[in-house]
Write a protein that holds these residues in place. Structure first.
Motif, mmCIF file in Angstrom:
data_model
loop_
_atom_site.group_PDB
_atom_site.id
_atom_site.type_symbol
_atom_site.label_atom_id
_atom_site.label_comp_id
_atom_site.label_asym_id
_atom_site.label_seq_id
_atom_site.Cartn_x
_atom_site.Cartn_y
_atom_site.Cartn_z
ATOM 1 N N ILE A 1 90.158 41.547 23.764
ATOM 2 C CA ILE A 1 89.120 41.867 22.772
ATOM 3 C C ILE A 1 88.293 40.623 22.468
ATOM 4 O O ILE A 1 87.056 40.679 22.401
ATOM 5 C CB ILE A 1 89.759 42.420 21.475
ATOM 6 C CG1 ILE A 1 90.426 43.767 21.744
ATOM 7 C CG2 ILE A 1 88.704 42.563 20.378
ATOM 8 C CD1 ILE A 1 91.222 44.293 20.565
ATOM 9 N N TYR A 2 88.979 39.501 22.307
ATOM 10 C CA TYR A 2 88.270 38.250 22.012
ATOM 11 C C TYR A 2 87.309 37.918 23.147
ATOM 12 O O TYR A 2 86.146 37.562 22.908
ATOM 13 C CB TYR A 2 89.268 37.106 21.812
ATOM 14 C CG TYR A 2 88.650 35.845 21.279
ATOM 15 C CD1 TYR A 2 88.561 35.622 19.905
ATOM 16 C CD2 TYR A 2 88.126 34.884 22.128
ATOM 17 C CE1 TYR A 2 87.974 34.476 19.405
ATOM 18 C CE2 TYR A 2 87.539 33.733 21.642
ATOM 19 C CZ TYR A 2 87.462 33.531 20.280
ATOM 20 O OH TYR A 2 86.865 32.392 19.797
ATOM 21 N N ALA B 1 88.445 43.606 14.468
ATOM 22 C CA ALA B 1 89.228 44.261 15.527
ATOM 23 C C ALA B 1 90.419 43.405 15.943
ATOM 24 O O ALA B 1 91.542 43.906 16.110
ATOM 25 C CB ALA B 1 88.326 44.546 16.728
ATOM 26 N N ILE B 2 90.190 42.102 16.090
ATOM 27 C CA ILE B 2 91.284 41.206 16.488
ATOM 28 C C ILE B 2 92.338 41.136 15.385
ATOM 29 O O ILE B 2 93.546 41.170 15.650
ATOM 30 C CB ILE B 2 90.733 39.810 16.814
ATOM 31 C CG1 ILE B 2 89.909 39.885 18.100
ATOM 32 C CG2 ILE B 2 91.865 38.794 16.968
ATOM 33 C CD1 ILE B 2 89.173 38.616 18.426
ATOM 34 N N PHE C 1 84.547 33.764 13.509
ATOM 35 C CA PHE C 1 85.098 34.421 14.702
ATOM 36 C C PHE C 1 85.544 33.390 15.729
ATOM 37 O O PHE C 1 86.655 33.463 16.260
ATOM 38 C CB PHE C 1 84.050 35.355 15.318
ATOM 39 C CG PHE C 1 84.433 35.838 16.685
ATOM 40 C CD1 PHE C 1 85.366 36.853 16.830
ATOM 41 C CD2 PHE C 1 83.891 35.264 17.823
ATOM 42 C CE1 PHE C 1 85.744 37.292 18.098
ATOM 43 C CE2 PHE C 1 84.255 35.698 19.085
ATOM 44 C CZ PHE C 1 85.185 36.718 19.228
ATOM 45 N N SER D 1 94.696 41.492 22.120
ATOM 46 C CA SER D 1 93.826 40.691 21.256
ATOM 47 C C SER D 1 93.022 39.680 22.073
ATOM 48 O O SER D 1 91.848 39.413 21.768
ATOM 49 C CB SER D 1 94.661 39.959 20.202
ATOM 50 O OG SER D 1 95.386 40.854 19.401
ATOM 51 N N GLY E 1 84.153 42.016 15.702
ATOM 52 C CA GLY E 1 85.151 41.418 16.577
ATOM 53 C C GLY E 1 86.283 40.788 15.794
ATOM 54 O O GLY E 1 87.462 40.906 16.171
ATOM 55 N N THR E 2 85.941 40.110 14.704
ATOM 56 C CA THR E 2 86.966 39.493 13.853
ATOM 57 C C THR E 2 87.895 40.547 13.267
ATOM 58 O O THR E 2 89.128 40.400 13.272
ATOM 59 C CB THR E 2 86.298 38.699 12.708
ATOM 60 O OG1 THR E 2 85.443 37.698 13.260
ATOM 61 C CG2 THR E 2 87.344 38.038 11.818
ATOM 62 N N VAL F 1 84.232 40.175 23.115
ATOM 63 C CA VAL F 1 83.290 39.834 22.041
ATOM 64 C C VAL F 1 82.530 38.554 22.386
ATOM 65 O O VAL F 1 81.326 38.457 22.136
ATOM 66 C CB VAL F 1 84.041 39.685 20.697
ATOM 67 C CG1 VAL F 1 83.083 39.229 19.608
ATOM 68 C CG2 VAL F 1 84.675 41.001 20.298
ATOM 69 N N VAL G 1 78.264 41.635 15.562
ATOM 70 C CA VAL G 1 79.245 41.606 16.647
ATOM 71 C C VAL G 1 80.425 40.719 16.274
ATOM 72 O O VAL G 1 81.593 41.085 16.503
ATOM 73 C CB VAL G 1 78.588 41.105 17.953
ATOM 74 C CG1 VAL G 1 79.633 40.985 19.060
ATOM 75 C CG2 VAL G 1 77.468 42.044 18.383
ATOM 76 N N CYS G 2 80.146 39.558 15.693
ATOM 77 C CA CYS G 2 81.217 38.635 15.301
ATOM 78 C C CYS G 2 82.082 39.225 14.190
ATOM 79 O O CYS G 2 83.311 39.080 14.205
ATOM 80 C CB CYS G 2 80.624 37.291 14.857
ATOM 81 S SG CYS G 2 79.906 36.322 16.199
#
Length: 452
Positions: free
Chosen positions: A9-10, A37-38, A313, A6, A34-35, A13, A30-31
């Motif tokens: 990934i953060y 995915a995390i 995010f 995580s 990304g949010t 992003v 993207v945000c």
């Protein structure tokens, strides 16, 4: 420091967001991705990943709600004053007192800055620019000079400090994990440094070009001026500035800080708004109140709607807000990354301050001075905490970079309100702002290094 998938990934992003902002591309998708995915990876649940999207936006909106409300109330009051002509009556004493280019430059800038503290720069532009630009030009100040001083004082000094409404420091402090008061206090010397350097250099360059004949005044187009004013306009022109002056003094003397000060100012604005509306519209006041409130809140929501998913995010980077989104025990991803970096790479205040102000400037390139505030706030916490630096000072420095850049002094798409009302070329305005503002931010960075 153990970094999980995580965390990586953060970090990925964050890098994509900074690149996107630098290229002036929209970073909301993207945000959002990304949010999600995390949330999915951290909780090991697809469903909870979807819930994370909502929770992140809810946490962001909760932190922004107070700002949205105070901006909506202030803009509603301003729209009402514009409708009844109180704004013209308020500025009428300056017509005969502005007689030289120097007085026009500093007087127009100070007026725009003062109004911007209460209603923010864009609404203040609509109030001040049509009335003060012809006055300044009749005094010998070129059009670009009038636009520049309003831009530097309003979108630069007033918005970067945001000492009255406190929207910027509220957002920055929430992400940095420090109090609003600490960011406000830390920003005072930085605002002064950036403001003094940028306005003095801007004025000196302007006068140099005027002496060389590169700038001329040109034709003055006077704004439509009212000659008759009703009782409500006369009441508003006297009571509104007097009430806000008394409000500021009260917040200092009591003292009121942070949310208490904002609530006090908002209450005063709403009562003034109702009193003026009743005086002007009588029995038709309820309908008028609803219309002006709608205008105010529509403006406020339009400004902050794009910021909510971006902030959602970046709030996951702060250990103070991340548990609200991902649940109890959730880490602050960016803070953890900062600690891991500090453990492997020697860091000190100077390079950290330079990194933060540069990221702030880059984050502002999208034309929104507020979309980068959560990023620089979390970055200040992530890089400042491991080295024992003053996080509030670093966060305030990042706020300077983001607001002076994206708030509307360095990019043409950020100065469209000033350019549109005055009729100047937005690219010419930002070119003239560039060296003074960059020099101001450089001086502010030095000051922040000494204070942090």
């Amino acid at each position: 420091m153990h970094l999980t998938p995580s965390h990586w990934i953060y970090l990925a992003v964050v890098v994509l967001v900074i690149i996107g902002m630098a290229l002036r591309k929209g970073v909301i998708p993207v945000c959002v991705l990304g949010t999600f995915a995390i949330g999915w990876v951290y909780t090991h649940s697809f469903v909870k990943g979807l819930q994370t999207l909502y929770n992140a936006n809810l946490a962001s909106a909760t932190n922004l709600l107070g700002i949205i409300i105070i901006i909506g109330l202030m803009v509603a009051l301003l729209r009402l004053m514009e409708r009844i002509g109180a704004d013209q009556l308020l500025l009428r004493p300056f017509r005969n007192s502005v007689k030289t280019p120097g007085v026009a430059f500093w007087g127009t800038g100070l007026i725009k800055g003062a109004v911007s503290l209460f209603v923010w720069p864009t609404p203040a532009t609509m109030m001040v620019a049509p009335l003060m630009t012809p006055i300044a030009m009749r005094a010998g100040l070129p059009l670009i000079g009038a636009a520049m001083t309003m831009n530097l004082f309003g979108h630069g000094i007033a918005l970067s400090g945001d000492f009255v409404i406190q929207g910027a420091p509220k957002l920055t402090s929430s992400a940095a994990g420090v109090s609003v008061t600490s960011v406000l206090q830390a920003s005072v010397p930085l605002v002064l440094a950036t403001g003094v350097v940028s306005t003095v250099l801007g004025y000196l360059f302007l006068r140099r070009d005027m002496r060389r004949g590169k700038l001329t005044v040109g034709e003055v187009q006077a704004a439509q001026v009212r000659t008759e004013f009703g009782a409500a306009a006369k009441f508003a022109a006297v009571v509104v500035p007097s009430a806000f002056l008394a409000t500021i003094l009260t917040t200092i003397l009591l003292p009121l800080r942070g949310g208490d000060a904002t609530a006090f100012i908002g209450g005063v604005a709403l009562l003034l708004f109702l009193a003026i509306a009743i005086l002007e519209y009588g029995l038709k006041a309820p309908a008028a109140v609803m219309t002006f409130l709608q205008d105010g809140f529509i403006f406020s929501i339009r400004v902050f709607a794009p910021v909510i998913p971006i902030a959602g995010f970046f709030f996951m980077g702060s250990p103070d807000v991340s548990p609200q989104i991902l649940g109890t025990g959730a880490p602050g991803f960016l803070l953890d990354l900062g600690k891991a970096l500090a453990a492997h790479v020697p860091l000190s205040v100077a390079p950290v301050a330079i990194i933060i102000v540069l990221v702030g400037v880059i984050a502002g390139l999208d034309g929104s001075g507020f979309s980068g505030l959560v990023l620089v706030g979390t970055l200040a916490q992530a890089l400042g905490t491991p080295i024992g630096a003053n996080v509030a000072v670093l966060a305030a420095l990042g706020q300077m970079g983001s607001v002076w850049s994206g708030g509307g002094t360095l990019v043409p798409w950020g100065v469209l309100d000033i350019a549109g009302v005055t009729g100047c070329d937005p690219e010419e305005l930002t070119r003239r702002n560039f060296i003074p503002v960059i020099c101001g931010l450089a001086v502010a960075t030095v000051v922040a290094i000494l204070l942090a």
